[in-house]
Design an enzyme around this catalytic site. Structure first.
Site, PDB file in Angstrom:
ATOM      1  N   THR A 176     -16.463  18.664  -8.661  1.00 54.88           N
ATOM      2  CA  THR A 176     -17.203  17.773  -9.544  1.00 54.88           C
ATOM      3  C   THR A 176     -18.502  18.424 -10.016  1.00 54.88           C
ATOM      4  OG1 THR A 176     -16.308  15.865  -8.378  1.00 54.88           O
ATOM      5  CG2 THR A 176     -18.352  15.532  -9.580  1.00 54.88           C
ATOM      6  N   ARG A 203      -5.419   7.617  -8.957  1.00 49.56           N
ATOM      7  CA  ARG A 203      -6.396   7.768  -7.873  1.00 49.56           C
ATOM      8  C   ARG A 203      -7.803   7.818  -8.440  1.00 49.56           C
ATOM      9  NH1 ARG A 203     -10.393  12.017  -6.661  1.00 49.56           N
ATOM     10  NH2 ARG A 203     -10.915  11.775  -4.442  1.00 49.56           N
ATOM     11  N   VAL A 204      -8.712   7.066  -7.851  1.00 46.16           N
ATOM     12  CA  VAL A 204     -10.116   7.078  -8.234  1.00 46.16           C
ATOM     13  C   VAL A 204     -10.931   7.467  -7.013  1.00 46.16           C
ATOM     14  CG1 VAL A 204     -12.079   5.716  -9.043  1.00 46.16           C
ATOM     15  CG2 VAL A 204      -9.799   5.319 -10.008  1.00 46.16           C
ATOM     16  N   GLY A 205     -11.768   8.480  -7.163  1.00 44.15           N
ATOM     17  CA  GLY A 205     -12.577   8.944  -6.049  1.00 44.15           C
ATOM     18  C   GLY A 205     -13.972   8.377  -6.054  1.00 44.15           C
ATOM     19  N   ASP A 206     -14.899   9.142  -5.522  1.00 45.86           N
ATOM     20  CA  ASP A 206     -16.278   8.669  -5.368  1.00 45.86           C
ATOM     21  C   ASP A 206     -17.076   8.671  -6.664  1.00 45.86           C
ATOM     22  OD1 ASP A 206     -16.105  11.655  -4.977  1.00 45.86           O
ATOM     23  OD2 ASP A 206     -18.277  11.434  -5.100  1.00 45.86           O
ATOM     24  N   HIS A 245     -15.366  16.031  -1.096  1.00 44.15           N
ATOM     25  CA  HIS A 245     -14.150  15.243  -0.943  1.00 44.15           C
ATOM     26  C   HIS A 245     -14.495  13.771  -1.094  1.00 44.15           C
ATOM     27  CE1 HIS A 245     -10.621  13.410   1.064  1.00 44.15           C
ATOM     28  NE2 HIS A 245     -10.000  14.433   0.513  1.00 44.15           N
TER      29      HIS A 245
END
Length: 332
Positions: A234, A262-265, A287
């Site tokens: 990122t 999928r959606v991350g932080d 991560h």
């Protein structure tokens, strides 16, 4: 304590607990995100880091806090950068920081600076954002981004967007033009069309390098650890403008071969980024699932708040957290 006998700090102990910190034999604590800069709490002249990624040169005492403005800090993401791509990655980060700093020098806002800096990296195929995004398990691009204004605590985010060249700009439109904090997938793309944001072909966001790594990771005998090597993470930026306002921006193509949807932080407030004039600004990388467990961006600022009582007049704190960056000016 680490393998060199150094006592871990409370922050490090918590990161270790949630898998964000590893201990390697014969060395100090190493962070899994592998960013090149570390925690640096010091009194420094801003000219020592203007227009560059965070570094930790020998501290010097600053006389006036306002002399240190403006400041922009940019990161190109966690991950192991292949040697053949390291020069391009370094120059890309420097170019983004320079673009952001020019905006600040001309009196532009911290929000303008971080959005433009991140836009530069989204347009650079070296980074895992925009046109350099990694691919999902079905070989497509889904991107997330967030922006936050430290003066008003306003924020905007998008998740799982497709066919948008600069998700960070769309995230800012969500902040400026809607009453919502985040739009996702089809809804985000529908909003983009309403705002006359042009859509781009999916192929224009896919590089040969990303496609090669996607195919390699699909192989039945693929090693999950080796497949993650060579990825850029990122991207993000934080800034303090001439008025003392802070802002953050973060953008990502997600995890290599992640599940569709999928959606991350990154688009989550307090995880992928946070900005508050009373404390500072953070953009995280690493991560996502681990970062979300501790709402890492806000956690970093919490620890910065706790340090307030130990600061002296005009002291400037720069945090080069391995999974995030932050900047704060202390006024007393």
């Amino acid at each position: 304590m680490d393998n060199m006998g150094r006592q871990l700090s409370p922050v490090e102990n918590r990161l270790f607990r949630f898998g964000l910190l590893t201990l390697k034999p014969g060395s100090f604590a190493h962070y899994t995100s592998q960013l090149s800069y570390w925690l640096c709490r010091c009194k420094v002249q801003s000219s020592r880091f203007r227009g560059n990624a965070v570094h930790s040169n020998k501290p010097k005492t600053s006389t006036k806090v306002m002399d240190m403005l403006p400041v922009v800090v940019v990161h190109g993401g966690a991950g192991s950068v292949p040697r053949e791509r390291s020069d391009k990655a370094s120059s890309g980060v420097c170019s983004a920081a320079q673009v952001g700093y020019v905006i600040l020098q001309r009196g532009g806002s911290s929000m303008d600076a971080v959005v433009e800096a991140v836009t530069q990296m989204e347009n650079n195929p070296v980074f895992n954002a925009g046109c350099g995004s990694v691919l999902t398990n079905n070989g497509e691009v889904e991107m997330d981004a967030i922006v936050m204004d430290g003066k008003t605590l306003a924020s905007g985010a998008v998740s799982a967007v497709r066919n948008i060249a600069n998700p960070v700009q769309l995230a800012r439109l969500v902040m400026d033009k809607t009453s919502h904090s985040c739009l996702t997938a089809h809804g985000a793309n529908q909003f983009a069309r309403a705002m006359d944001v042009p859509e781009v072909p999916q192929e224009s966001l896919i590089t040969e390098y990303s496609r090669m790594r996607w195919r390699k990771n699909l192989a039945p005998d693929a090693n999950p650890v080796e497949c993650q090597m060579g990825k850029m993470g990122t991207v993000g930026a934080v800034a303090v403008d001439l008025k003392g306002n802070v802002a953050c921006a973060t953008s990502t193509g997600g995890l290599l071969n992640q599940m569709e949807g999928r959606v991350g932080d990154t688009p989550c407030i307090g995880c992928g980024g946070y900005a508050d004039n009373q404390v500072g600004a953070v953009s995280t990388t690493g991560h996502g699932e681990a970062i979300m467990k501790v709402t890492l961006a806000r956690l970093i600022l919490f620890h910065m708040e706790q340090a307030t009582g130990h600061l002296h007049d005009g002291e400037h704190i720069i945090w080069g957290e391995p999974v995030g960056i932050a900047s704060r000016l202390c006024y007393k």
